[in-house]
Design a protein around this motif. Structure first.
Motif, PDB file in Angstrom:
ATOM      1  N   ALA A 173      -1.481  14.222  -7.645  1.00  0.00           N
ATOM      2  CA  ALA A 173      -0.416  13.866  -8.580  1.00  0.00           C
ATOM      3  C   ALA A 173       0.664  13.021  -7.915  1.00  0.00           C
ATOM      4  O   ALA A 173       1.483  12.404  -8.598  1.00  0.00           O
ATOM      5  N   ALA A 174       0.669  12.997  -6.582  1.00  0.00           N
ATOM      6  CA  ALA A 174       1.618  12.184  -5.824  1.00  0.00           C
ATOM      7  C   ALA A 174       1.150  12.132  -4.381  1.00  0.00           C
ATOM      8  O   ALA A 174       0.370  12.983  -3.928  1.00  0.00           O
ATOM      9  N   GLY A 175       1.632  11.133  -3.664  1.00  0.00           N
ATOM     10  CA  GLY A 175       1.297  11.004  -2.252  1.00  0.00           C
ATOM     11  C   GLY A 175       2.503  10.575  -1.436  1.00  0.00           C
ATOM     12  O   GLY A 175       3.305   9.742  -1.884  1.00  0.00           O
ATOM     13  N   VAL A 176       2.636  11.161  -0.247  1.00  0.00           N
ATOM     14  CA  VAL A 176       3.716  10.830   0.679  1.00  0.00           C
ATOM     15  C   VAL A 176       3.078  10.441   2.003  1.00  0.00           C
ATOM     16  O   VAL A 176       2.312  11.220   2.582  1.00  0.00           O
ATOM     17  N   ALA A 177       3.395   9.236   2.478  1.00  0.00           N
ATOM     18  CA  ALA A 177       2.792   8.723   3.714  1.00  0.00           C
ATOM     19  C   ALA A 177       3.892   8.270   4.664  1.00  0.00           C
ATOM     20  O   ALA A 177       4.568   7.260   4.414  1.00  0.00           O
ATOM     21  N   GLY A 178       4.090   9.017   5.736  1.00  0.00           N
ATOM     22  CA  GLY A 178       5.056   8.641   6.761  1.00  0.00           C
ATOM     23  C   GLY A 178       4.378   7.865   7.876  1.00  0.00           C
ATOM     24  O   GLY A 178       3.282   8.222   8.316  1.00  0.00           O
ATOM     25  N   VAL A 179       5.005   6.809   8.328  1.00  0.00           N
ATOM     26  CA  VAL A 179       4.522   5.928   9.407  1.00  0.00           C
ATOM     27  C   VAL A 179       2.986   5.829   9.407  1.00  0.00           C
ATOM     28  O   VAL A 179       2.333   6.175  10.391  1.00  0.00           O
ATOM     29  N   PRO A 180       2.389   5.343   8.319  1.00  0.00           N
ATOM     30  CA  PRO A 180       0.929   5.366   8.202  1.00  0.00           C
ATOM     31  C   PRO A 180       0.262   4.103   8.729  1.00  0.00           C
ATOM     32  O   PRO A 180       0.899   3.063   8.907  1.00  0.00           O
ATOM     33  N   VAL A 181      -1.039   4.194   8.961  1.00  0.00           N
ATOM     34  CA  VAL A 181      -1.892   3.011   8.984  1.00  0.00           C
ATOM     35  C   VAL A 181      -2.264   2.749   7.535  1.00  0.00           C
ATOM     36  O   VAL A 181      -2.799   3.613   6.850  1.00  0.00           O
ATOM     37  N   ALA A 182      -1.956   1.545   7.054  1.00  0.00           N
ATOM     38  CA  ALA A 182      -2.194   1.191   5.658  1.00  0.00           C
ATOM     39  C   ALA A 182      -3.201   0.061   5.520  1.00  0.00           C
ATOM     40  O   ALA A 182      -3.986   0.022   4.571  1.00  0.00           O
ATOM     41  N   ASP A 183      -3.171  -0.866   6.466  1.00  0.00           N
ATOM     42  CA  ASP A 183      -4.107  -1.993   6.521  1.00  0.00           C
ATOM     43  C   ASP A 183      -4.664  -1.987   7.939  1.00  0.00           C
ATOM     44  O   ASP A 183      -4.028  -2.460   8.876  1.00  0.00           O
ATOM     45  N   TYR A 184      -5.873  -1.441   8.120  1.00  0.00           N
ATOM     46  CA  TYR A 184      -6.320  -1.131   9.477  1.00  0.00           C
ATOM     47  C   TYR A 184      -6.574  -2.371  10.331  1.00  0.00           C
ATOM     48  O   TYR A 184      -6.338  -2.364  11.540  1.00  0.00           O
ATOM     49  N   VAL A 185      -7.030  -3.446   9.734  1.00  0.00           N
ATOM     50  CA  VAL A 185      -7.286  -4.656  10.529  1.00  0.00           C
ATOM     51  C   VAL A 185      -5.975  -5.215  11.058  1.00  0.00           C
ATOM     52  O   VAL A 185      -5.854  -5.561  12.245  1.00  0.00           O
ATOM     53  N   ALA A 186      -4.966  -5.300  10.205  1.00  0.00           N
ATOM     54  CA  ALA A 186      -3.662  -5.800  10.650  1.00  0.00           C
ATOM     55  C   ALA A 186      -3.025  -4.839  11.645  1.00  0.00           C
ATOM     56  O   ALA A 186      -2.357  -5.268  12.599  1.00  0.00           O
ATOM     57  N   ALA A 187      -3.216  -3.526  11.443  1.00  0.00           N
ATOM     58  CA  ALA A 187      -2.687  -2.550  12.392  1.00  0.00           C
ATOM     59  C   ALA A 187      -3.302  -2.755  13.770  1.00  0.00           C
ATOM     60  O   ALA A 187      -2.607  -2.713  14.793  1.00  0.00           O
ATOM     61  N   TYR A 188      -4.607  -2.986  13.807  1.00  0.00           N
ATOM     62  CA  TYR A 188      -5.306  -3.199  15.075  1.00  0.00           C
ATOM     63  C   TYR A 188      -4.738  -4.418  15.801  1.00  0.00           C
ATOM     64  O   TYR A 188      -4.560  -4.415  17.018  1.00  0.00           O
ATOM     65  N   GLU A 189      -4.417  -5.460  15.041  1.00  0.00           N
ATOM     66  CA  GLU A 189      -3.898  -6.690  15.647  1.00  0.00           C
ATOM     67  C   GLU A 189      -2.531  -6.478  16.283  1.00  0.00           C
ATOM     68  O   GLU A 189      -2.211  -7.094  17.307  1.00  0.00           O
ATOM     69  N   ASP A 190      -1.708  -5.573  15.707  1.00  0.00           N
ATOM     70  CA  ASP A 190      -0.311  -5.454  16.122  1.00  0.00           C
ATOM     71  C   ASP A 190      -0.009  -4.236  16.985  1.00  0.00           C
ATOM     72  O   ASP A 190       1.054  -4.187  17.610  1.00  0.00           O
ATOM     73  N   GLU A 191      -0.900  -3.257  17.015  1.00  0.00           N
ATOM     74  CA  GLU A 191      -0.570  -2.002  17.690  1.00  0.00           C
ATOM     75  C   GLU A 191      -0.691  -2.118  19.201  1.00  0.00           C
ATOM     76  O   GLU A 191      -1.229  -3.092  19.737  1.00  0.00           O
TER      77      GLU A 191
END
Length: 616
Positions: free
Chosen positions: A494-512
């Motif tokens: 019914a709802a979702g809460v995401a703190g400091v998530p990986v949301a776009d994994y390819v872009a995350a891989y490039e920047d992490e």
């Protein structure tokens, strides 16, 4: 009521208060404000000189404690806090890690243990460039420090005023332990290509030639815990997983022999040496709880160091044999205690101020899933009515971590708001064996969510949870799982809460940070170029158009683990849809060490969920 401005994205609502009842409002805030303290770390050769971390000032900072005079002083005072610190062996210096606004990128600095007017911290190893932490060992004659950057790992040693780079590699590596006589140094490395299952190498410090190697093969990691505390004793305490779970062995490096320590205990263990090196202090983890044991190396006798059921947050043995440890349970706030050799157990340190109000206990649920039996911890609000409740399914970070029977002001706030809380130790969690931990390889995210779905089914069928009022929630890896759950299991939430998530994994891989890229290659089976289909299948942004429930995302501007750009990519996609979503952006890294900021974020999350479920 105020709102947080956040670029072009719909801002999260920051409530003035969570509860109309003044007592309830004061209670939840008091749990966060209550001063907390870590187990003190003492200087090896000056055990009266201790260093610990505390939130007594409202920010987690480093403190010095002179046990001879019982004087305490705050060492660091930085806007975003300081958590990593250690004393030098002689007790003359305090080393602490100096990063920028919580970005984890920086260097070790040091300052005198005793306060001196006008003294300023100095860079501890001047010739070592800034980077992410990759281990630190401080000796009397040698300092070894590891640094990780986008170019890989570099390990340095400072000897007689000169700094030498003795190791570098594109893959993850780190400083593990320095022998007591400082003739040997153990390092962890992943030259075989899998940082999740590292190998060990021991080098001589008089030239950094290899003395010994140990690797147990594919899928079986080794971790060097610490060398014996006795000069001339070259035994290294090691964690291995040869029988499918983390266990102990003692490796005599010079003699080229090893002794596996088989304990008749379920679950997994970690340990440290007693000062005389004739025994080990064992911390045992099993089904969300931990306990302490003494293992006699001469007799192989295992004896309990009795503590109540709950969680051991850190432990060590003083020179006189006293065991100092931190303990808490879901119902009882953390305390730093000392247990003497005659069995007397008492509070060691009480930080100033009021103790945190207690909360509710947790109970165990064991649910059969497609990958085996899933363990979850379940909490019900005090005085909750009969019948199904609105429920938060909390998915921990890591993923190689576990929810435990420990005190959590965060969990308690959800309970005070009327939610049941279910914490799921999904496949990927630690403490349940190597196969359980590694079951997510090749299909991360989706595997964990199969377990979350099984526990969700159980919670609904058992009558605990109202199926129309279930919230999926988590931070870091848990935030990643929450976003992925909203897209792949839209009818459950019914709802979702995401703190400091990986949301776009390819872009995350490039920047992490590179350490996490190495981790991702191990868990996905390669980089996005190697296995693009896996990254696409396991990335939340792939399923953004299927999300039905309201979404709250929280993120730090300086986060090196879950960088901001990939979160903005996801929010851009959400913005193209007629779907309620909110975003809270803060000036720190992967979380905050500032108590006021933690309170603010908690109030945003709980208030969002109450509104999304029509309860406010």
């Amino acid at each position: 009521m105020s709102t947080q401005s956040a670029k072009q994205y719909p801002p999260a609502v920051v409530p003035d208060r969570l509860f109309d009842d003044a007592e309830a409002e004061n209670r939840w805030r008091a749990r966060f404000h209550a001063p907390r303290i870590s187990v003190p770390e003492w200087a090896r050769d000056a055990p009266e000189a201790c260093v610990y971390a505390s939130n007594a000032s409202g920010v987690w900072e480093v403190y010095a404690w002179n046990r001879a005079t019982d004087e305490h002083r705050r060492v660091t005072d930085r806007p975003n806090g300081t958590l990593h610190a250690t004393p030098s062996p002689d007790g003359e210096w305090i080393w602490w890690f100096d990063d920028t606004d919580g970005d984890e990128f920086g260097s070790w600095v040091r300052e005198p243990f005793a306060a001196t007017e006008g003294s300023e911290p100095e860079k501890a190893v001047p010739d070592v460039h800034d980077g992410y932490q990759a281990g630190l060992e401080i000796g009397a004659k040698i300092v070894a420090v590891g640094v990780s950057t986008d170019d890989g790992s570099e390990l340095f040693a400072r000897v007689a005023g000169e700094t030498h780079r003795f190791y570098s590699h594109p893959d993850d590596a780190g400083i593990s332990s320095l022998s007591r006589d400082e003739s040997l140094i153990a390092i962890s490395h992943s030259e075989h290509g899998d940082s999740r299952h590292p190998a060990l190498r021991v080098l001589a410090t008089d030239g950094f030639e290899t003395v010994a190697e140990k690797w147990d093969g594919e899928g079986k990691g080794l971790s060097a815990l610490e060398f014996s505390p006795l000069p001339g004793d070259q035994r290294l305490l090691v964690l291995h997983e040869r029988r499918g779970r983390e266990e102990l062995l003692v490796w005599d490096v010079r003699a080229a022999t090893e002794t596996e320590i088989e304990l008749d205990l379920p679950g997994e263990v970690v340990a440290g040496w007693y000062p005389d090196a004739r025994a080990l202090l064992v911390v045992h983890f099993h089904e969300g709880r931990s306990s302490l044991y003494r293992y006699d190396l001469d007799t192989a006798e295992l004896s309990s160091v009795d503590t109540p059921a709950g969680r051991i947050g850190g432990a060590g043995v003083r020179p006189d044999g006293t065991v100092e440890y931190s303990w808490s349970s879901a119902a009882e706030p953390a305390a730093v205690r000392a247990r003497t050799t005659d069995g007397t157990d008492a509070i060691l340190l009480e930080p100033p101020g009021e103790r945190a109000p207690g909360s509710e206990p947790v109970t165990d649920a064991f649910v059969e899933g497609v990958g085996g039996r899933i363990h979850a911890l379940v909490s019900r609000p005090s005085g909750a009515p009969d019948g199904p409740l609105p429920t938060v399914f909390s998915l921990h970070g890591g993923p190689h971590a576990a929810d435990e029977d420990r005190f959590s002001a965060y969990r308690a706030t959800w309970l005070d708001a009327g939610f049941a809380v279910v914490e799921v130790n999904y496949r990927g969690s630690t403490g349940y064996g190597s196969a359980w931990r590694d079951a997510i390889e090749g299909r991360p995210g989706l595997t964990e969510l199969e377990d979350a779905a099984a526990v969700h089914d159980w919670a609904v069928q058992s009558g605990l949870s109202d199926p129309a009022k279930c919230v999926v929630n988590g931070a870091s890896w848990g935030g990643y799982l929450s976003l992925l759950a909203l897209g792949t299991q839209p009818s459950r939430w019914a709802a979702g809460v995401a703190g400091v998530p990986v949301a776009d994994y390819v872009a995350a891989y490039e920047d992490e940070m590179e350490q996490l890229r190495s981790f991702d290659r191990g868990i996905f089976g390669g980089s996005p170029e190697d296995v693009p289909a896996v990254y696409r299948e396991c990335s939340p942004i792939t399923y953004v158009d299927a999300v039905k429930a309201p979404v709250l995302v929280l993120a730090g501007d300086n986060d090196p683990r879950c960088p901001i750009r990939q979160i903005e990519n996801y929010l851009d996609r959400l913005g193209g849809r007629d779907l309620h979503h909110e975003f809270y952006r803060y000036d720190a890294g992967h979380g905050s060490l500032v108590i006021a900021e933690t309170i603010k974020q908690t109030s945003i999350e709980v208030h969002f969920a109450l509104r999304a479920l029509g309860l406010r």
